[in-house]
Design an enzyme around this catalytic site. Structure first.
Site, PDB file in Angstrom:
ATOM      1  N   SER A   1       2.081   0.278 -10.148  1.00 11.78           N
ATOM      2  CA  SER A   1       3.426   0.764 -10.403  1.00 11.78           C
ATOM      3  C   SER A   1       3.973   0.279 -11.740  1.00 11.78           C
ATOM      4  O   SER A   1       3.477   0.662 -12.786  1.00 11.78           O
ATOM      5  CB  SER A   1       4.333   0.342  -9.233  1.00 11.78           C
ATOM      6  OG  SER A   1       5.523   1.068  -9.223  1.00 11.78           O
TER       7      SER A   1
ATOM      8  N   LYS B   1      -0.760   3.880  -8.857  1.00 14.13           N
ATOM      9  CA  LYS B   1       0.515   4.382  -8.304  1.00 14.13           C
ATOM     10  C   LYS B   1       1.369   4.888  -9.464  1.00 14.13           C
ATOM     11  O   LYS B   1       1.981   4.114 -10.182  1.00 14.13           O
ATOM     12  CB  LYS B   1       1.251   3.295  -7.536  1.00 14.13           C
ATOM     13  CG  LYS B   1       2.579   3.772  -6.937  1.00 14.13           C
ATOM     14  CD  LYS B   1       3.288   2.647  -6.213  1.00 14.13           C
ATOM     15  CE  LYS B   1       4.614   3.126  -5.646  1.00 14.13           C
ATOM     16  NZ  LYS B   1       5.605   3.421  -6.709  1.00 14.13           N
TER      17      LYS B   1
ATOM     18  N   GLN C   1      10.243   5.885  -7.110  1.00 12.80           N
ATOM     19  CA  GLN C   1      11.072   6.003  -5.922  1.00 12.80           C
ATOM     20  C   GLN C   1      12.513   5.588  -6.229  1.00 12.80           C
ATOM     21  O   GLN C   1      12.754   4.761  -7.106  1.00 12.80           O
ATOM     22  CB  GLN C   1      10.540   5.114  -4.782  1.00 12.80           C
ATOM     23  CG  GLN C   1       9.304   5.634  -4.097  1.00 12.80           C
ATOM     24  CD  GLN C   1       8.069   5.523  -4.959  1.00 12.80           C
ATOM     25  OE1 GLN C   1       7.846   4.529  -5.626  1.00 12.80           O
ATOM     26  NE2 GLN C   1       7.255   6.564  -4.964  1.00 12.80           N
TER      27      GLN C   1
END
Length: 683
Positions: free
Chosen positions: A392, A417, A421
């Site tokens: 991420s 990833k 979000q």
């Protein structure tokens, strides 16, 4: 081993789905609310399950903001929601018949068939789910409390979200509190890492300068009582909730020191402590000055992207720069990510121009670029350490520094990833974490389900009789292994490292068993690196010095990156790589010698064979010590491979691998080494 693998899968799934994620929320998203919500105090009839307040709110946000509307399938969402409910509630059984557009729901002794043929939109999904959950609520056993009823709606909501992607999830109030504490980077507590060891609540590590550390709490102390409650059979999370609280408040506990530590076999008297909780700062940044032959090198370890990570990085960088460092190593191994804006600011500390990251949302209709600020940045060679657990936000930083020609990436391929979000607060204390965009690294390259390929790939090898792994491929859990993972048309899966170095791993510390870490939690809720399977409570855990920031030790990856930047010429990525050819060759020669020496101790001649006028001709056979090659559960099976050289030439560095659909056997290695004409060797 199989159970270890299961726990690693569970732990990683929890990690990437719940713990830390890039977020577009402002400061309000990390405000800490301690204590439980009031929902648990309601009686059963005060919670209207059929109203679906959380479920419908989630559905509305999915409809308005989800990254890929084509993945929204109302009927599949309904079936997945019901499946999740039946897993949550023992009295509920669901029999789906999608080909007949119906589903049969049984609650205890009651049964009803529901027509699902008209479920083709979010609104019809909501109506049908309300109808079904009303039936469920009406037939639950008497005495079912409001919290249990509320959890049914949570389960239904998460079942629906599971059809979208692995990272869209509803966080219940307790999980949400944990997540906010993690991203905030501080909490009210005592400053100890705790876990269950041999059935007892145990101190895994006290933190220096905290109430527990100052009171003399030691590693391996058993916490036998908290306030008036014995910790026997106390759940780990329950203990965490009791130990933490508002700074300035007191907590009473009793500890026992292990006999081995005290040296007095009769000393089992509990020690009574009254500790005052304090604001515990969880360090996300640690820095050191590394000594290299060519001069000092700075080292910064970044464990997560929390609210203060960018400020801490800046302070560490300023401090190291004043010491005239020749280069910098930024270590983001095992960093699961965090806040998107912090990733952008940290990358901006090193790059002078260019797009750091681009977020693309809602079927590529929304696009936003974040560019580097035009100001002077340090000009020294830089290496970034990553591995399969770098995810991420850490991938955003690594991708920006690689693609903007600022740093050499060292280690192994990252997690992959590439989604963003956002957090939506709910009135009941829960929160929706919804995937609203995918991000692109510079050059509009997505790492979604692919990861970032390092420039220099470091592959650890072992050369031991019962633990041979010279050429085995790492197959750890990554994004691509998660159910319903996203894909991207901008992803590139054919990148290859510029250099690959296999090295023999050696650690001066005593290595713990190679199983997963036991479930453990910081008393402030820091669960970001742990699996939580109750079956693991009796298993040993890793040596904690590896996780203790007060016990810094340079491993091979750090030493390699240190020497790389210390001897490099130039400060841009391409300059460092171009000037380090001899460095790579020297390192590989050293490691080849280590492998040769290790195998020599096992009776294997691993020397290389030069050019020959005639080639060797090899034949191999493999067998087991079991009749019919069949082993019963619990038995040990031994594989034996024999290679014969029937040719006129000599073969060198002969090896073999098992191929199997069973991961226990896949790529198990046999080594034979040098084989002269007519010679056979067995492993």
């Amino acid at each position: 081993m199989k159970r270890y693998f299961k726990v690693i899968l569970v732990g990683m799934a929890v990690l990437v789905a719940l713990a830390l994620t890039v977020s577009r929320r402002g400061p309000a998203s990390v405000m800490v609310g301690l204590g439980k919500t009031g929902a648990a105090s309601m009686d059963r009839h005060s919670y209207d399950l059929s109203a679906l307040r959380v479920f419908n709110g989630t559905l509305m946000r999915v409809n308005d903001a989800y990254v890929d509307p084509t993945r929204v399938d109302p009927k599949q969402m309904l079936l997945s929601s019901l499946d999740s409910v039946q897993k949550q509630v023992a009295e509920v059984m669901v029999e789906p018949y999608p080909e007949k557009n119906k589903v049969v729901v049984r609650v205890d002794t009651a049964s009803r068939e529901f027509d699902i043929g008209g479920v083709d939109s979010p609104w019809t999904l909501s109506t049908k789910m309300s109808e079904i959950l009303r039936f469920v609520s009406q037939n639950l056993p008497p005495g079912t409390d409001a919290e249990a009823v509320r959890n049914i709606e949570y389960a239904a909501t998460n079942g629906m979200l599971s059809t979208l992607d692995p990272h869209s999830v509803l966080l219940d109030p307790q999980m949400y509190t944990e997540m906010k504490m993690s991203t905030r980077g501080s909490f009210g507590g005592l400053g100890i890492v705790i876990g269950i060891r041999k059935g007892a609540l145990t101190v895994i590590r006290p933190m220096k300068g905290t109430p527990a550390g100052d009171a003399g709490v030691k590693k391996n102390d058993k916490i036998v009582r908290i306030e008036k409650e014995s910790t026997v059979n106390m759940a780990l999370q329950d203990a965490v909730n009791r130990l933490r609280g508002d700074p300035g408040t007191k907590v009473e506990l009793w500890t026992e020191r292990s006999i081995e530590k005290t040296g007095d076999k009769n000393d089992k008297t509990p020690r009574h402590l009254v500790l005052t909780r304090a604001e515990i700062q969880v360090k996300s940044v640690d820095s050191h000055l590394l000594k290299a032959a060519a001069g000092p090198v700075g080292y910064i370890k970044l464990t997560q992207f929390s609210q203060k990570s960018d400020e801490d990085i800046r302070r560490a960088l300023d401090d190291l720069t004043r010491k005239n460092i020749r280069g910098l190593v930024l270590d983001m191994r095992n960093d699961p990510g965090g806040l998107l804006d912090k990733a952008i600011k940290i990358a901006d500390e090193f790059v002078e121009s260019g797009t750091i990251v681009t977020t693309v949302g809602y079927a590529n209709k929304q696009r936003e670029e974040k560019r580097a600020t035009q100001r002077q940045k340090p000009h020294f060679p830089m290496a970034v350490l990553v591995n399969g657990a770098s995810a991420s936000a850490s991938e955003i930083v690594a991708g920006a520094l690689k693609n903007l020609d600022r740093a050499v990436i060292v280690g192994s391929r990252t997690f992959g990833k590439g989604s963003v979000q956002v957090l939506y607060d709910n009135e009941d204390g829960s929160a929706l974490k919804l995937t609203i965009a995918q991000y692109l690294t510079p050059g509009d390259v997505s790492i979604q389900s692919v990861g970032i390929t390092p420039d220099v790939q470091l592959e650890e090898v072992t050369a031991e009789k019962d633990r041979m792994a010279l050429f085995r491929t790492y197959k750890g859990l990554r994004e691509q292994d998660l159910d319903a993972h996203l894909t991207s048309q901008n992803a590139r899966g054919n990148d290859h490292p510029v250099e690959t170095l296999r090295y023999v791993y050696s650690d001066p510390r005593k290595k713990a068993p190679a199983g997963p870490k036991v479930s453990r939690l910081l008393d402030g809720g820091d669960s970001k690196t742990e699996a939580t399977d109750p079956d693991d409570e009796e298993e040993p855990i890793y040596d904690d010095t590896a996780d203790d920031p007060d016990n810094f030790l340079e491993d091979y990856d750090i030493q390699f990156a240190r020497d790389l930047v210390a001897t490099a010429k130039g400060w841009k990525r391409h300059e460092v790589l171009a000037s380090s050819k001899e460095f790579f060759q020297k390192k590989q020669a050293e490691e080849d010698a280590h492998v040769t020496e290790s195998l020599k101790k096992l009776g294997v001649d691993w020397s290389k064979i030069g050019t020959q006028p005639q080639p060797p001709v090899l034949f191999a056979t493999v067998s087991t010590d079991k009749p019919g090659n069949a082993a019963k559960g619990g038995e040990t099976i031994t594989f034996k491979a024999t290679v014969t050289n029937k040719g006129p030439g000599t073969a060198g560095q002969v090896r073999a691998q098992l191929k199997s659909e069973n991961w226990l056997f896949e790529e198990r290695e046999f080594v034979f080494g040098k084989l002269g004409p007519g010679e056979s060797r067995t492993w």
